[in-house]
Scaffold this motif. Structure first.
Motif, mmCIF file in Angstrom:
data_model
loop_
_atom_site.group_PDB
_atom_site.id
_atom_site.type_symbol
_atom_site.label_atom_id
_atom_site.label_comp_id
_atom_site.label_asym_id
_atom_site.label_seq_id
_atom_site.Cartn_x
_atom_site.Cartn_y
_atom_site.Cartn_z
ATOM 1 N N ARG A 77 20.221 -44.900 -34.793
ATOM 2 C CA ARG A 77 20.593 -44.501 -33.693
ATOM 3 C C ARG A 77 22.076 -44.189 -33.350
ATOM 4 N NH1 ARG A 77 22.486 -45.844 -28.620
ATOM 5 N NH2 ARG A 77 22.943 -48.072 -29.208
ATOM 6 N N VAL A 78 22.475 -42.887 -33.130
ATOM 7 C CA VAL A 78 23.880 -42.419 -32.945
ATOM 8 C C VAL A 78 24.249 -42.683 -31.651
ATOM 9 C CG1 VAL A 78 23.843 -40.777 -34.831
ATOM 10 C CG2 VAL A 78 23.322 -40.157 -32.682
ATOM 11 N N GLY A 79 25.510 -42.929 -31.553
ATOM 12 C CA GLY A 79 26.165 -43.384 -30.126
ATOM 13 C C GLY A 79 27.425 -42.358 -29.831
ATOM 14 N N ALA A 80 27.219 -41.059 -30.207
ATOM 15 C CA ALA A 80 28.070 -40.085 -29.974
ATOM 16 C C ALA A 80 27.715 -38.701 -30.134
ATOM 17 C CB ALA A 80 29.557 -40.390 -30.637
ATOM 18 N N ASP A 81 28.182 -37.824 -29.321
ATOM 19 C CA ASP A 81 27.598 -36.573 -29.448
ATOM 20 C C ASP A 81 28.494 -35.665 -30.478
ATOM 21 O OD1 ASP A 81 26.466 -36.878 -26.956
ATOM 22 O OD2 ASP A 81 27.591 -35.774 -25.681
ATOM 23 N N GLY A 82 27.845 -34.787 -31.064
ATOM 24 C CA GLY A 82 28.484 -33.866 -32.052
ATOM 25 C C GLY A 82 27.519 -32.559 -32.588
ATOM 26 N N SER A 83 28.431 -31.785 -33.195
ATOM 27 C CA SER A 83 27.768 -30.318 -33.794
ATOM 28 C C SER A 83 27.564 -30.537 -35.250
ATOM 29 C CB SER A 83 28.275 -29.377 -33.210
ATOM 30 O OG SER A 83 29.636 -29.470 -33.754
ATOM 31 N N GLU A 84 28.137 -31.372 -35.641
ATOM 32 C CA GLU A 84 28.177 -31.548 -37.137
ATOM 33 C C GLU A 84 28.042 -33.217 -37.509
ATOM 34 O OE1 GLU A 84 30.106 -28.561 -40.042
ATOM 35 O OE2 GLU A 84 31.713 -29.427 -38.719
ATOM 36 N N LEU A 85 27.368 -33.610 -38.828
ATOM 37 C CA LEU A 85 27.623 -34.968 -39.107
ATOM 38 C C LEU A 85 27.719 -35.264 -40.714
ATOM 39 C CD1 LEU A 85 24.564 -35.993 -40.439
ATOM 40 C CD2 LEU A 85 23.700 -35.673 -38.011
ATOM 41 N N ARG A 86 28.067 -36.497 -40.918
ATOM 42 C CA ARG A 86 28.132 -36.711 -42.173
ATOM 43 C C ARG A 86 27.681 -38.241 -42.421
ATOM 44 N NH1 ARG A 86 34.615 -37.272 -43.028
ATOM 45 N NH2 ARG A 86 35.006 -39.059 -41.987
ATOM 46 N N VAL A 87 26.887 -38.386 -43.506
ATOM 47 C CA VAL A 87 26.376 -39.914 -43.667
ATOM 48 C C VAL A 87 27.043 -40.469 -44.763
ATOM 49 C CG1 VAL A 87 24.202 -40.987 -44.921
ATOM 50 C CG2 VAL A 87 24.112 -38.804 -43.236
ATOM 51 N N ARG A 88 27.492 -41.721 -44.421
ATOM 52 C CA ARG A 88 28.080 -42.529 -45.521
ATOM 53 C C ARG A 88 27.391 -43.630 -46.304
ATOM 54 N NH1 ARG A 88 31.236 -45.820 -42.581
ATOM 55 N NH2 ARG A 88 31.033 -44.977 -40.663
ATOM 56 N N LEU A 89 27.437 -43.546 -47.663
ATOM 57 C CA LEU A 89 26.632 -44.494 -48.266
ATOM 58 C C LEU A 89 27.518 -45.600 -48.897
ATOM 59 C CD1 LEU A 89 24.402 -41.881 -50.574
ATOM 60 C CD2 LEU A 89 23.973 -43.030 -48.213
ATOM 61 N N SER A 90 26.965 -46.619 -49.518
ATOM 62 C CA SER A 90 27.799 -47.519 -49.948
ATOM 63 C C SER A 90 27.230 -48.272 -51.414
ATOM 64 C CB SER A 90 27.858 -48.830 -49.159
ATOM 65 O OG SER A 90 28.880 -49.855 -49.701
ATOM 66 N N ASN A 91 27.839 -48.206 -52.452
ATOM 67 C CA ASN A 91 27.715 -49.074 -53.658
ATOM 68 C C ASN A 91 28.675 -50.165 -53.712
ATOM 69 O OD1 ASN A 91 25.976 -49.512 -56.189
ATOM 70 N ND2 ASN A 91 27.313 -48.139 -57.194
ATOM 71 N N ALA A 92 28.987 -50.603 -52.570
ATOM 72 C CA ALA A 92 30.198 -51.655 -52.565
ATOM 73 C C ALA A 92 30.007 -52.833 -53.615
ATOM 74 C CB ALA A 92 30.267 -52.056 -51.223
ATOM 75 N N PHE A 93 28.596 -53.205 -53.591
ATOM 76 C CA PHE A 93 28.345 -54.475 -54.351
ATOM 77 C C PHE A 93 27.496 -54.163 -55.627
ATOM 78 C CE2 PHE A 93 29.199 -56.100 -49.994
ATOM 79 C CZ PHE A 93 29.928 -57.069 -50.108
ATOM 80 N N GLY A 94 27.359 -52.728 -55.985
ATOM 81 C CA GLY A 94 26.814 -52.663 -57.157
ATOM 82 C C GLY A 94 27.578 -52.801 -58.511
ATOM 83 N N THR A 95 26.817 -53.047 -59.288
ATOM 84 C CA THR A 95 27.483 -53.407 -60.853
ATOM 85 C C THR A 95 27.351 -52.294 -61.778
ATOM 86 O OG1 THR A 95 25.629 -54.273 -61.681
ATOM 87 C CG2 THR A 95 27.082 -55.840 -60.722
ATOM 88 N N THR A 96 26.704 -51.252 -61.569
ATOM 89 C CA THR A 96 26.222 -50.094 -62.272
ATOM 90 C C THR A 96 26.498 -48.824 -61.427
ATOM 91 O OG1 THR A 96 23.975 -50.204 -62.042
ATOM 92 C CG2 THR A 96 24.848 -51.121 -63.925
ATOM 93 N N PRO A 97 26.635 -47.671 -61.940
ATOM 94 C CA PRO A 97 26.565 -46.449 -61.138
ATOM 95 C C PRO A 97 25.319 -46.200 -60.312
ATOM 96 C CG PRO A 97 27.760 -45.886 -63.196
ATOM 97 C CD PRO A 97 27.193 -47.334 -63.323
#
Length: 425
Positions: A77-97
């Motif tokens: 659920r988003v908590g702000a209005d907007g006309s565009e968006l971007r999604v952030r992914l994470s491989n912070a704890f990955g050991t391979t690509p």
């Protein structure tokens, strides 16, 4: 909420602990690190979660096995209005690509369904099939998809080969759906027959539309399972940060409220299951968010509880903590926030099972007294007094108890949200 590990703190160890609040835990990708600098006038945080290393902790998860020729659809659920968006992914704890075959985002139509006409393909640096290096946290290229605060988004990821273990967030209190094969463009829910209670590889959604020079009004709620919303109604967005967000909106003071809670998290100790310690993850999970003006800190219950439990894979190296050690950990968080000009709200620890008597009760009482009267925090929200049973202050008020004696129900989380002084944010 569980409890966690602790080693005796020498003066040198304590100094090292305090320094971690100012040092990043992971190297971010260029696109992620730019989120709080270049273009910061344009973007605001719409949704975020705190990620952790792959494990089995609160609930059975798909994190350790990862995904292979499977599609994963996740709702937020988003908590702000907007006309565009971007999604952030994470491989912070990955050991391979991490090799992502493709991804989409759309407006949720409930469950695993997506509203027709809203599906957008996500690209990362122009690529629809990016490879995310270990430790990286990339943001997608912007997509035009108007959203309003309170809208629910469906983010869909497809992997046509093994993803490897998944950086994830365990206690989502939201259903995530999985299907065999490629169903990233499906509007219907029929293929998504498998469900999980966690989020995978997903760390945030930013929305565009904030005017240049907009004030820093993002609120980050930082803590453990009481912030995470454990035992609230799944899919109802009744965690206390969600209810605080709705309260702000109802009073004409809408602003993003981000949930940086991790079930089982501790101030002073890492865990294989319950996330990095608060003094380490604070830099990314709070200071790394966009336009943060306030942080509400509710941490310490698990440091106390886990010192009273048997060691296992999740709680090793647990030992009893002192109130003085917890206070020093809180002071480190306060200093890190103040260095960025962020208002810091201290939250007292509520009562609960395992904290009623003996050393745990005394440690909690001493920490709460310091939070209330020590003057270190800019202001205080007294969750202890809000949630306690007046006839038995060592326990939750029965009307607020989810049934486990430790976590509030939806009404209890509402009481927490109502206790926050909106003028203090």
């Amino acid at each position: 909420m569980r409890a966690f590990v602790r080693l005796p703190l020498t003066a040198a160890a304590l100094a090292a602990l305090l320094i971690t609040a100012a040092a990043p835990a992971h190297t971010a990708s260029a696109s992620a690190s730019a989120s709080a600098s270049a273009g910061a006038h344009r973007w605001t945080a719409g949704w975020a979660t705190a990620v952790q290393r792959p494990s089995q902790s609160w609930y059975p998860t798909w994190a350790e096995a990862g995904f292979d020729h499977q599609t994963v659809r996740q709702t937020v659920r988003v908590g702000a209005d907007g006309s565009e968006l971007r999604v952030r992914l994470s491989n912070a704890f990955g050991t391979t690509p991490l090799r992502l075959t493709g991804a989409t985002v759309g407006i949720s139509a409930g469950g695993a369904a997506v509203r027709p006409g809203t599906v957008r393909t996500l690209t990362f640096g122009g690529s629809a099939s990016p490879s995310v290096r270990p430790g990286d946290r990339p943001a997608s290229d912007p997509v035009r998809l108007p959203v309003k605060a309170g809208d629910r988004l469906a983010v869909t990821l497809y992997f046509d080969g093994p993803s490897g273990p998944a950086t994830f967030h365990n206690v989502a209190m939201e259903d995530t759906y999985r299907a065999d094969g490629d169903h990233r463009a499906d509007l219907g829910a029929d293929a998504f027959a498998q469900k999980s209670a966690s989020w995978y590889f997903l760390e945030g959604v930013d929305v565009a539309g904030a005017p240049a020079g907009a004030r820093r009004d993002t609120v980050v709620t930082f803590g453990d399972s009481l912030t995470d919303g454990a035992a609230s109604t799944t899919g109802a967005d009744n965690r206390y940060p969600d209810q605080l967000s709705r309260r702000l909106a109802s009073e004409g003071r809408q602003r993003p409220v981000l949930n940086a809670g991790i079930g089982g998290n501790r101030v002073l100790s890492d865990s294989a299951c319950f996330g990095e310690k608060a003094t380490t993850r604070f830099r990314h999970d709070v200071l790394g968010q966009i336009r943060v003006g306030t942080v509400i800190v509710l941490e310490g219950t698990n440091d106390i509880l886990m010192g009273e439990t048997a060691a296992n894979a999740c709680t090793t190296t647990n030992r009893r903590v002192t109130a003085a050690e917890l206070i020093e950990g809180h002071r480190a968080l306060i200093r890190a926030a103040r260095a960025r000009g962020i208002t810091v709200v201290g939250a007292t620890l509520p009562p609960g099972k395992g904290l009623e008597s003996g050393i745990p009760a005394r440690t909690r009482a001493a920490l709460n007294e310091w939070i209330r009267t020590g003057g270190a925090y800019d202001t205080v929200v007294d969750f202890d007094r809000v949630l306690a049973d007046p006839l038995n202050p060592g326990r939750l008020l029965p009307a607020y108890d989810s049934g486990d004696g430790l976590h509030p129900n939806d009404a209890g989380y509402r009481a927490m949200a109502d206790a926050v002084d909106l003028d203090s944010l």
